[in-house]
Design an enzyme around this catalytic site. Sequence first.
Site, PDB file in Angstrom:
ATOM      1  N   LYS A  58       1.383  63.326 107.851  1.00  0.00           N
ATOM      2  CA  LYS A  58       0.265  63.985 107.191  1.00  0.00           C
ATOM      3  C   LYS A  58       0.406  65.504 107.290  1.00  0.00           C
ATOM      4  O   LYS A  58       1.086  66.014 108.186  1.00  0.00           O
ATOM      5  CB  LYS A  58      -1.052  63.572 107.853  1.00  0.00           C
ATOM      6  CG  LYS A  58      -1.412  62.111 107.749  1.00  0.00           C
ATOM      7  CD  LYS A  58      -2.689  61.832 108.516  1.00  0.00           C
ATOM      8  CE  LYS A  58      -3.082  60.367 108.438  1.00  0.00           C
ATOM      9  NZ  LYS A  58      -3.535  59.973 107.088  1.00  0.00           N
ATOM     10  N   ASP A 112      -9.452  57.278 113.445  1.00  0.00           N
ATOM     11  CA  ASP A 112      -8.920  56.247 112.560  1.00  0.00           C
ATOM     12  C   ASP A 112      -9.050  54.847 113.163  1.00  0.00           C
ATOM     13  O   ASP A 112      -8.497  53.899 112.639  1.00  0.00           O
ATOM     14  CB  ASP A 112      -7.462  56.538 112.214  1.00  0.00           C
ATOM     15  CG  ASP A 112      -7.051  55.960 110.868  1.00  0.00           C
ATOM     16  OD1 ASP A 112      -7.948  55.637 110.065  1.00  0.00           O
ATOM     17  OD2 ASP A 112      -5.839  55.829 110.626  1.00  0.00           O
ATOM     18  N   ARG A 146      -3.504  48.848 106.587  1.00  0.00           N
ATOM     19  CA  ARG A 146      -3.412  47.542 105.930  1.00  0.00           C
ATOM     20  C   ARG A 146      -2.330  46.672 106.577  1.00  0.00           C
ATOM     21  O   ARG A 146      -2.420  45.449 106.554  1.00  0.00           O
ATOM     22  CB  ARG A 146      -3.168  47.725 104.436  1.00  0.00           C
ATOM     23  CG  ARG A 146      -1.859  48.396 104.082  1.00  0.00           C
ATOM     24  CD  ARG A 146      -1.861  49.011 102.694  1.00  0.00           C
ATOM     25  NE  ARG A 146      -2.772  50.144 102.624  1.00  0.00           N
ATOM     26  CZ  ARG A 146      -2.991  50.841 101.511  1.00  0.00           C
ATOM     27  NH1 ARG A 146      -2.354  50.524 100.384  1.00  0.00           N
ATOM     28  NH2 ARG A 146      -3.835  51.854 101.509  1.00  0.00           N
ATOM     29  N   ASP A 174      -3.504  58.742 114.112  1.00  0.00           N
ATOM     30  CA  ASP A 174      -2.669  58.494 112.935  1.00  0.00           C
ATOM     31  C   ASP A 174      -2.025  59.781 112.447  1.00  0.00           C
ATOM     32  O   ASP A 174      -2.665  60.593 111.782  1.00  0.00           O
ATOM     33  CB  ASP A 174      -3.503  57.869 111.817  1.00  0.00           C
ATOM     34  CG  ASP A 174      -2.664  57.556 110.587  1.00  0.00           C
ATOM     35  OD1 ASP A 174      -1.427  57.458 110.726  1.00  0.00           O
ATOM     36  OD2 ASP A 174      -3.249  57.406 109.499  1.00  0.00           O
ATOM     37  N   ASP A 231       2.224  55.952 106.115  1.00  0.00           N
ATOM     38  CA  ASP A 231       0.839  56.397 106.273  1.00  0.00           C
ATOM     39  C   ASP A 231      -0.146  55.410 105.656  1.00  0.00           C
ATOM     40  O   ASP A 231      -1.347  55.613 105.722  1.00  0.00           O
ATOM     41  CB  ASP A 231       0.656  57.792 105.662  1.00  0.00           C
ATOM     42  CG  ASP A 231      -0.658  58.439 106.085  1.00  0.00           C
ATOM     43  OD1 ASP A 231      -1.168  58.071 107.163  1.00  0.00           O
ATOM     44  OD2 ASP A 231      -1.168  59.306 105.359  1.00  0.00           O
ATOM     45  N   GLU A 269      -0.694  52.512 106.919  1.00  0.00           N
ATOM     46  CA  GLU A 269      -0.438  51.639 108.074  1.00  0.00           C
ATOM     47  C   GLU A 269      -1.612  50.736 108.419  1.00  0.00           C
ATOM     48  O   GLU A 269      -1.437  49.684 109.023  1.00  0.00           O
ATOM     49  CB  GLU A 269      -0.070  52.488 109.296  1.00  0.00           C
ATOM     50  CG  GLU A 269      -1.221  53.055 110.099  1.00  0.00           C
ATOM     51  CD  GLU A 269      -2.115  54.024 109.332  1.00  0.00           C
ATOM     52  OE1 GLU A 269      -3.314  54.106 109.644  1.00  0.00           O
ATOM     53  OE2 GLU A 269      -1.618  54.703 108.411  1.00  0.00           O
ATOM     54  N   LYS A 278      -9.785  47.720 112.157  1.00  0.00           N
ATOM     55  CA  LYS A 278      -8.596  48.571 112.244  1.00  0.00           C
ATOM     56  C   LYS A 278      -8.775  49.559 113.394  1.00  0.00           C
ATOM     57  O   LYS A 278      -9.754  50.299 113.443  1.00  0.00           O
ATOM     58  CB  LYS A 278      -8.406  49.338 110.934  1.00  0.00           C
ATOM     59  CG  LYS A 278      -7.326  50.421 110.988  1.00  0.00           C
ATOM     60  CD  LYS A 278      -7.344  51.296 109.740  1.00  0.00           C
ATOM     61  CE  LYS A 278      -6.424  52.503 109.901  1.00  0.00           C
ATOM     62  NZ  LYS A 278      -6.486  53.413 108.736  1.00  0.00           N
TER      63      LYS A 278
END
Length: 497
Positions: A271, A282, A345, A264, A341, A343, A259
């Site tokens: 967030k 991230d 996956r 993010d 959020d 995201e 990933k």
Amino acid sequence: MDIRFVTAGGGDVVAVMASEGGELLDAGKALDSASGGRIAKATKAVNFKGGPGQVVDVLAPDGVDFARVLVIGVGKADAADGMAVERWAGHAVKRTLTSGAEKLVLQPDALPSVSKAEAGSHAAMGARLASYRFDTYRTKLKPEQQPTLTTVEISIDGPAAARARAEKDEAIVEGVFFARDLVSEPPNVLYPESFAERLRDLETIGIEVNVLDHTAMERLGMGALLGVAQGSVRPGRLVTMSWKGSSSKKSKPVALVGKGVTFDTGGISIKPAGGMDEMKGDMGGAAAVAGTMKAIALRKAKANVVGVVALVENMPGPNAQRPGDIVTTMSGQTIEVLNTDAEGRLILADAVWYAQDKFDPSAVIDLATLTGAVIVALGNEHAGMFSNDEDLAQAIISAATAEGEPVWRLPLGAAYDKLIDTPNADMKNIAGKPVAGSIIGAQFIKRFVKDGTPWAHLDIAGTAWKSGPYDDPLSPAWATGYGVRLLNRLIANRYED
């Protein structure tokens, strides 16, 4: 930093071992004898117990040709392993890196489970890892903040065997440092396009690199990945890195998938402001995959390995994905996006499928800073591990333990899988209630693993970086490079000729 193996070294500082109870091991006893017992006297004066990482700094003892003697504990000798030696050496380097000393001599002893040669090579690994600094953007370092240590000599009898192993380990350290650098870069410097360009540099060491742009991914139907990327002015990328080191070029590769959310915000499901700066990290899963690819190429691993990283920036721009959108993945399955959020996956859904569709791998292992829930469960000490294959799971646990990058296996199951069902699409990207967050993420990714493919998911949200006070001598207080050593050992143990 120059690492040398010698039979007898001299320098500014020397480090020796002590076990639980404050007992000096052989190298320390020799120095203590030369000093007329002054070193042992100093350790007793400060109630030194020889616990792991406990240090006594003895200044200019008579009879010893060193300005400082560091006595560093390794804990119970019977329990001390190679990682204990690495941390011992790491503590020594941390103590001397900016101290004004230019040369450090490490005098490792054999331990019940560690030979002298192994102790020497582990000391070299620990010294190298502890020397890492990310000072790229610091322009006003004071003299006392700048490293002075240039040379570490590892003093052991018959250093050839230790030197040979340490030379191989240097490739692993280079991979770890590459991953740390990537995670440490600010998001205005490292974004999907620039990340992809850095990975192109791996071509110089024999890795085949291919970059898919927006048009290519659109043609392949990667609606989940592109849905995340559409909120940013910086377009997404999907990068593959192929290393063909096996004697059989037709041997199926093992696929590592990472990933790579270079920043993010959470998208429309934004967030909180506090701590959002940490979301530059991230992309820790992608960094671990990239670092592993560099390590195995530098050491010329006899295995076929492919790394696939999905690179996006998750932003709340005017074209951002909305909660309630339904996207179609490369696999043809549809996803109702209830939280933008969640995201990671989404991009892994397309990346994991692409890795299988393109390379027909023998196994797929994905790494992702996927959920805050795994930090709640495991803190910063273990990554969460999920797998559909017992042999692969046990191989990962073994590699993780050996390399000091521990994992803790968490369950999968039909009851958890049912929580991502929705009447509006094939699945939704969150459960909709605050339960089993890291498990739900793993169950989601599992839906994109083809039947019969061994697969493991490592949720490294708590281990890819560690903010705040942190006393691991082998790692800085931010990017750890977690996953590189684990994956390299797994490949060496399980997939090499």
